[in-house]
Design a protein around this motif. Structure first.
Motif, PDB file in Angstrom:
ATOM      1  N   ASN A  24      88.220   5.667  30.099  1.00 32.42           N
ATOM      2  CA  ASN A  24      88.900   4.433  29.719  1.00 32.42           C
ATOM      3  C   ASN A  24      88.717   3.394  30.811  1.00 32.42           C
ATOM      4  N   ASN A  25      87.925   2.384  30.545  1.00 30.65           N
ATOM      5  CA  ASN A  25      87.650   1.359  31.538  1.00 30.65           C
ATOM      6  C   ASN A  25      88.680   0.244  31.414  1.00 30.65           C
ATOM      7  N   PRO A  26      89.571   0.077  32.407  1.00 37.37           N
ATOM      8  CA  PRO A  26      90.609  -0.942  32.297  1.00 37.37           C
ATOM      9  C   PRO A  26      90.021  -2.338  32.414  1.00 37.37           C
ATOM     10  N   VAL A  27      90.607  -3.294  31.698  1.00 38.65           N
ATOM     11  CA  VAL A  27      90.103  -4.669  31.701  1.00 38.65           C
ATOM     12  C   VAL A  27      91.279  -5.634  31.793  1.00 38.65           C
ATOM     13  N   TYR A  28      90.978  -6.857  32.187  1.00 35.64           N
ATOM     14  CA  TYR A  28      91.992  -7.900  32.354  1.00 35.64           C
ATOM     15  C   TYR A  28      92.330  -8.580  31.026  1.00 35.64           C
ATOM     16  N   ARG A  29      91.337  -8.675  30.144  1.00 32.77           N
ATOM     17  CA  ARG A  29      91.582  -9.388  28.887  1.00 32.77           C
ATOM     18  C   ARG A  29      92.574  -8.607  28.024  1.00 32.77           C
ATOM     19  N   VAL A  30      93.322  -9.341  27.197  1.00 41.21           N
ATOM     20  CA  VAL A  30      94.369  -8.755  26.357  1.00 41.21           C
ATOM     21  C   VAL A  30      93.774  -8.310  25.029  1.00 41.21           C
ATOM     22  N   SER A  31      94.082  -7.066  24.626  1.00 36.01           N
ATOM     23  CA  SER A  31      93.583  -6.524  23.365  1.00 36.01           C
ATOM     24  C   SER A  31      94.712  -6.466  22.338  1.00 36.01           C
ATOM     25  N   LEU A  32      94.339  -6.216  21.097  1.00 39.80           N
ATOM     26  CA  LEU A  32      95.330  -6.071  20.034  1.00 39.80           C
ATOM     27  C   LEU A  32      96.200  -4.846  20.285  1.00 39.80           C
ATOM     28  N   ASN A  33      95.605  -3.788  20.815  1.00 40.66           N
ATOM     29  CA  ASN A  33      96.392  -2.588  21.131  1.00 40.66           C
ATOM     30  C   ASN A  33      97.451  -2.876  22.196  1.00 40.66           C
ATOM     31  N   ASP A  34      97.114  -3.737  23.153  1.00 40.64           N
ATOM     32  CA  ASP A  34      98.105  -4.125  24.166  1.00 40.64           C
ATOM     33  C   ASP A  34      99.315  -4.778  23.505  1.00 40.64           C
ATOM     34  N   LEU A  35      99.050  -5.646  22.545  1.00 41.22           N
ATOM     35  CA  LEU A  35     100.135  -6.372  21.888  1.00 41.22           C
ATOM     36  C   LEU A  35     100.953  -5.475  20.961  1.00 41.22           C
ATOM     37  N   LYS A  36     100.317  -4.490  20.363  1.00 39.77           N
ATOM     38  CA  LYS A  36     101.016  -3.612  19.423  1.00 39.77           C
ATOM     39  C   LYS A  36     101.826  -2.517  20.126  1.00 39.77           C
ATOM     40  N   MET A  37     101.564  -2.304  21.392  1.00 45.13           N
ATOM     41  CA  MET A  37     102.283  -1.260  22.135  1.00 45.13           C
ATOM     42  C   MET A  37     103.788  -1.543  22.122  1.00 45.13           C
ATOM     43  N   THR A  38     104.599  -0.516  21.877  1.00 48.54           N
ATOM     44  CA  THR A  38     106.056  -0.687  21.846  1.00 48.54           C
ATOM     45  C   THR A  38     106.775   0.153  22.899  1.00 48.54           C
ATOM     46  N   SER A  39     106.092   1.144  23.454  1.00 50.92           N
ATOM     47  CA  SER A  39     106.715   1.990  24.472  1.00 50.92           C
ATOM     48  C   SER A  39     105.618   2.649  25.300  1.00 50.92           C
ATOM     49  N   TYR A  40     106.038   3.274  26.392  1.00 53.38           N
ATOM     50  CA  TYR A  40     105.104   3.961  27.275  1.00 53.38           C
ATOM     51  C   TYR A  40     105.492   5.436  27.308  1.00 53.38           C
ATOM     52  N   SER A  41     104.614   6.287  26.812  1.00 60.19           N
ATOM     53  CA  SER A  41     104.952   7.700  26.605  1.00 60.19           C
ATOM     54  C   SER A  41     105.286   8.424  27.905  1.00 60.19           C
ATOM     55  N   LYS A  42     104.699   7.999  29.028  1.00 57.49           N
ATOM     56  CA  LYS A  42     104.937   8.704  30.294  1.00 57.49           C
ATOM     57  C   LYS A  42     106.195   8.237  31.005  1.00 57.49           C
ATOM     58  N   ASP A  43     106.821   7.190  30.480  1.00 57.22           N
ATOM     59  CA  ASP A  43     108.091   6.707  31.036  1.00 57.22           C
ATOM     60  C   ASP A  43     108.838   6.009  29.915  1.00 57.22           C
ATOM     61  N   SER A  44     109.609   6.778  29.167  1.00 61.30           N
ATOM     62  CA  SER A  44     110.241   6.270  27.952  1.00 61.30           C
ATOM     63  C   SER A  44     111.313   5.223  28.239  1.00 61.30           C
ATOM     64  N   ILE A  45     111.803   5.149  29.482  1.00 60.62           N
ATOM     65  CA  ILE A  45     112.849   4.170  29.801  1.00 60.62           C
ATOM     66  C   ILE A  45     112.287   2.937  30.516  1.00 60.62           C
ATOM     67  N   ALA A  46     110.977   2.840  30.612  1.00 61.74           N
ATOM     68  CA  ALA A  46     110.366   1.689  31.290  1.00 61.74           C
ATOM     69  C   ALA A  46     110.636   0.405  30.508  1.00 61.74           C
ATOM     70  N   ASN A  47     111.001  -0.656  31.220  1.00 64.33           N
ATOM     71  CA  ASN A  47     111.251  -1.950  30.592  1.00 64.33           C
ATOM     72  C   ASN A  47     109.991  -2.808  30.523  1.00 64.33           C
ATOM     73  N   ALA A  48     109.043  -2.491  31.380  1.00 65.87           N
ATOM     74  CA  ALA A  48     107.764  -3.215  31.408  1.00 65.87           C
ATOM     75  C   ALA A  48     106.724  -2.278  32.006  1.00 65.87           C
ATOM     76  N   LEU A  49     105.467  -2.629  31.815  1.00 61.99           N
ATOM     77  CA  LEU A  49     104.377  -1.766  32.249  1.00 61.99           C
ATOM     78  C   LEU A  49     103.208  -2.627  32.722  1.00 61.99           C
ATOM     79  N   VAL A  50     102.712  -2.344  33.922  1.00 65.95           N
ATOM     80  CA  VAL A  50     101.504  -3.008  34.391  1.00 65.95           C
ATOM     81  C   VAL A  50     100.305  -2.334  33.730  1.00 65.95           C
ATOM     82  N   LEU A  51      99.622  -3.068  32.871  1.00 64.95           N
ATOM     83  CA  LEU A  51      98.456  -2.520  32.187  1.00 64.95           C
ATOM     84  C   LEU A  51      97.216  -2.561  33.082  1.00 64.95           C
TER      85      LEU A  51
END
Length: 655
Positions: A24-51
């Motif tokens: 998985n090559n991380p990128v700066y541009r915003v994808s549709l998957n980024d926008l559709k994300m609703t939670s972070y599986s590895k930290d269910s109580i996270a309020n925000a996530l640095v992508l």
């Protein structure tokens, strides 16, 4: 416990020490998957996530300034994460001609609305500057149109003339990160000690030599060390009780300038030996000059103190004089604005001024004494492999009397002789000796702090419990109690009553009349009438609790558990009852230890004749426990809280 440091020393030849990227090559541009994300599986109580976050630093060919580009992409998961849209950039300046600046700020908010991507850009007029103090400026902006589910991106360029302070990089923060990367290009003119802090593994760690990356006058050129560091799936750093500064444990890479060689061949050494540092401190205009000043004892001390022949009593009297007559102004300065003259005039001053006055009075009185530099718990650990004077922010005194050493700090008028404040309990200090050589010493309390409760109750035929509670605290446990009691005795007793709303407290007494006493002892009478529950009376014998709740709540903890000192607690309880009562239930005994016998809970209840005797002992045999002990300490604390909360003695009134 040693800090989590890994050091990289780069020499003339550098080899590739890297690792392959994942698929998985991380990128700066915003994808549709980024926008559709609703939670972070590895930290269910996270309020925000640095992508994604990326930094790149290099030396500019034109002016030899340090240029840094930074990019961030963050997912806002809920309203509690909105604060991540508030960005503050810290800039430093030494004077009007030497300052950092920020350029090219670009910030954008992306939202998915009814299946369409809505893009809102930051207006330049909403970027603000704040002159924080004479050396620091803050540049602030807030991303527009923030909603739950937004993705924000922002980037900017930094320009700094301060190559002694190469840009550090934080891989870890207070929210989780999917990917964080930092690229650096360091010309061979500058040699740095490079330190990876935090103990977390790099997913990418590469270094190569780039030929002739920087040119200078007379045809001179330098090769560059180009490095690339990256971490993936980085958990949020969560602060919890019993820890020192988070700077000791946050995953990051730091730089300390060691040597600079100009294109003219001149070499400047910035990382020095302690021998060199000792000489510089001795001649320092503030610290060294003040330490070497002579002082007239007759101007400060009574004839009784001056003529005292017992060395320990004289040392204690001089310590008490400084402690009682001079007030700490809260300033931690140790290398600037240090003046005994101003302290004596104003009766108030910073840490160094007060403790240097103590040092000089003791020295003039013939007591062997040395200053000790240290870093407070909130300031972080000091680097021990090489001198970094900026790591230190505090000064105390070591006195040696009759072959025994005492650490002294006169800034707190509640401290007992030989005790130092909790803020100073941070592993090691550097004892300065201008005649011989400075050395490292342990900074720790001279005795283990203890707390003892002794409760004795009687029950009468009206089902009323009456009795006494006696307590004794020593060391830092006593210090905390004294600071609560002496400023307002009535308020202290009222708080004591409020903490036990079902118990009436009267006849309060304390045998501790001196706020610098090494212990704090108190006693009071109590009355307790349980609720009417029929023939059976239920009594929780813990009228006070050492720990109200378990302070350890994380699933795991990657940094040490630092109490500051070893701890011991003892609770003794005795209930006397007449023949008209019978004990029908009592708490179960328990013994629980920490691995390697590093801690113990011992709890037992015995019925002897017409009395119930309960004993609880808690011992923390280390002041610092490594992270591997966290799960054990979590269970340990859970048992302590459960025993205090759920222990019940049941009595039945005989017919």
């Amino acid at each position: 416990m040693k800090p989590f440091y890994f050091f990289f020393l780069f020499f003339a030849s550098v080899i590739m020490i890297g690792a392959q990227e994942t698929n998985n090559n991380p990128v700066y541009r915003v994808s549709l998957n980024d926008l559709k994300m609703t939670s972070y599986s590895k930290d269910s109580i996270a309020n925000a996530l640095v992508l994604y976050e990326f930094g790149s630093s290099h030396v500019d060919q034109r002016d030899y300034d340090l240029r840094t580009e930074e990019k961030y992409k963050i997912k806002i998961l809920n309203k509690e994460g909105f604060d991540k849209a508030n960005v503050t950039i810290h800039l430093y300046k030494s004077d009007n001609n030497h300052f950092e600046r920020v350029d090219d700020i670009v910030a954008t908010t992306y939202n998915l609305v009814n299946g369409k991507v809505v893009i809102t850009k930051l207006d330049k007029k909403n970027i603000y500057r704040e002159e924080y103090d004479e050396n620091h400026t803050l540049v602030k902006f807030t991303l527009p149109n923030i909603k739950e589910g937004s993705v924000i991106t922002y980037s900017y360029s930094l320009r700094s003339p301060f190559m002694f302070n190469y840009k550090s990089w934080n891989f870890q923060g207070d929210i989780p990160k999917l990917y964080s990367e930092y690229k650096t290009s360091i010309p061979g003119n500058w040699e740095y000690n490079i330190k990876l802090v935090g103990g977390k593994k790099l997913a990418v760690n590469e270094a190569v030599i780039k030929k002739n990356c920087l040119t200078g006058g007379n045809g001179g050129s330098a090769n560059c060390l180009d490095s690339r560091y990256a971490m993936k799936d980085i958990p949020a750093f969560v602060e919890e009780d019993y820890m020192t500064s988070k700077l000791n444990y946050l995953a990051r890479v730091d730089y300390e300038l060691k040597t600079f060689i100009g294109f003219n061949g001149l070499k400047n050494d910035y990382s020095k030996t302690w021998k060199t540092v000792d000489k510089e401190l001795k001649t320092d205009g503030d610290l060294g000059k003040q330490l070497l000043k002579s002082i007239d004892l007759e101007d400060h001390l009574s004839a009784e103190i001056i003529n005292e022949t017992d060395a320990l009593k004289k040392t204690q009297a001089i310590y008490s004089y400084v402690q009682e007559n001079y007030t700490w102004n809260g300033d931690y300065k140790i290398f600037k604005d240090v003046s005994i003259k101003d302290l004596i005039k104003n009766k108030s001053g910073n840490v160094s001024s007060i403790n240097i006055l103590l040092h000089n009075l003791l020295k003039e009185a013939g007591i062997k004494v040395n200053p000790v530099l240290l870093s407070t718990r909130n300031n972080g650990f000091v680097t021990k492999l090489y001198p970094v004077i900026s790591d230190f922010n505090y000064l105390i005194v070591q006195a040696t009397v009759n072959g025994k050493t005492y650490l002294l700090d006169a800034t707190d008028n509640y401290l007992s002789f030989g005790d130092i404040p909790f803020r100073c309990l941070n592993l090691d200090g550097r004892l300065l000796d201008f005649k011989n050589e400075s050395k490292w010493i342990d900074i720790k309390p001279n005795k283990k702090p203890t707390t003892l409760y002794n409760v004795e109750l009687n029950i009468d035929t009206d089902n009323k419990f009456t009795g006494t509670i006696k307590t004794k605290r020593t060391g830092h446990h006593a210090l905390r109690a004294k600071k609560k009691y002496f400023p307002n005795e009535d308020a202290y007793i009222e708080r004591l009553s409020n903490n036990s709303p079902y118990i009436e407290i009267f006849d309060y007494k304390t045998s501790t009349n001196d706020r610098t006493s090494p212990d704090f002892a108190e006693s009071y009478s109590i009355e307790y009438s349980p609720d009417n529950t029929g023939e059976i009376l239920y009594l929780n014998p813990f009228f006070t609790k050492f720990f109200v709740e378990n302070p350890f709540k994380l699933q795991e903890r990657t940094y040490p558990i630092d109490f500051g000192y070893k701890n011991s607690y003892l609770y003794m309880f005795k209930l006397n009852f007449e023949d008209s009562f019978s004990i029908i239930d009592q708490p179960k005994d328990l013994i629980l230890g920490l691995p390697n016998n590093e801690g113990l809970i011992s709890f037992s209840t015995k019925v002897l004749g017409n009395s119930v005797n309960l004993l609880m002992r808690i011992d923390f045999k280390q002041s610092i426990y490594p992270p591997e002990y966290y799960s054990y300490l979590k269970e340990f604390m859970s048992k302590i809280v459960a025993i205090q909360t759920n222990s019940i003695i049941a009595l039945k009134k005989n017919p």
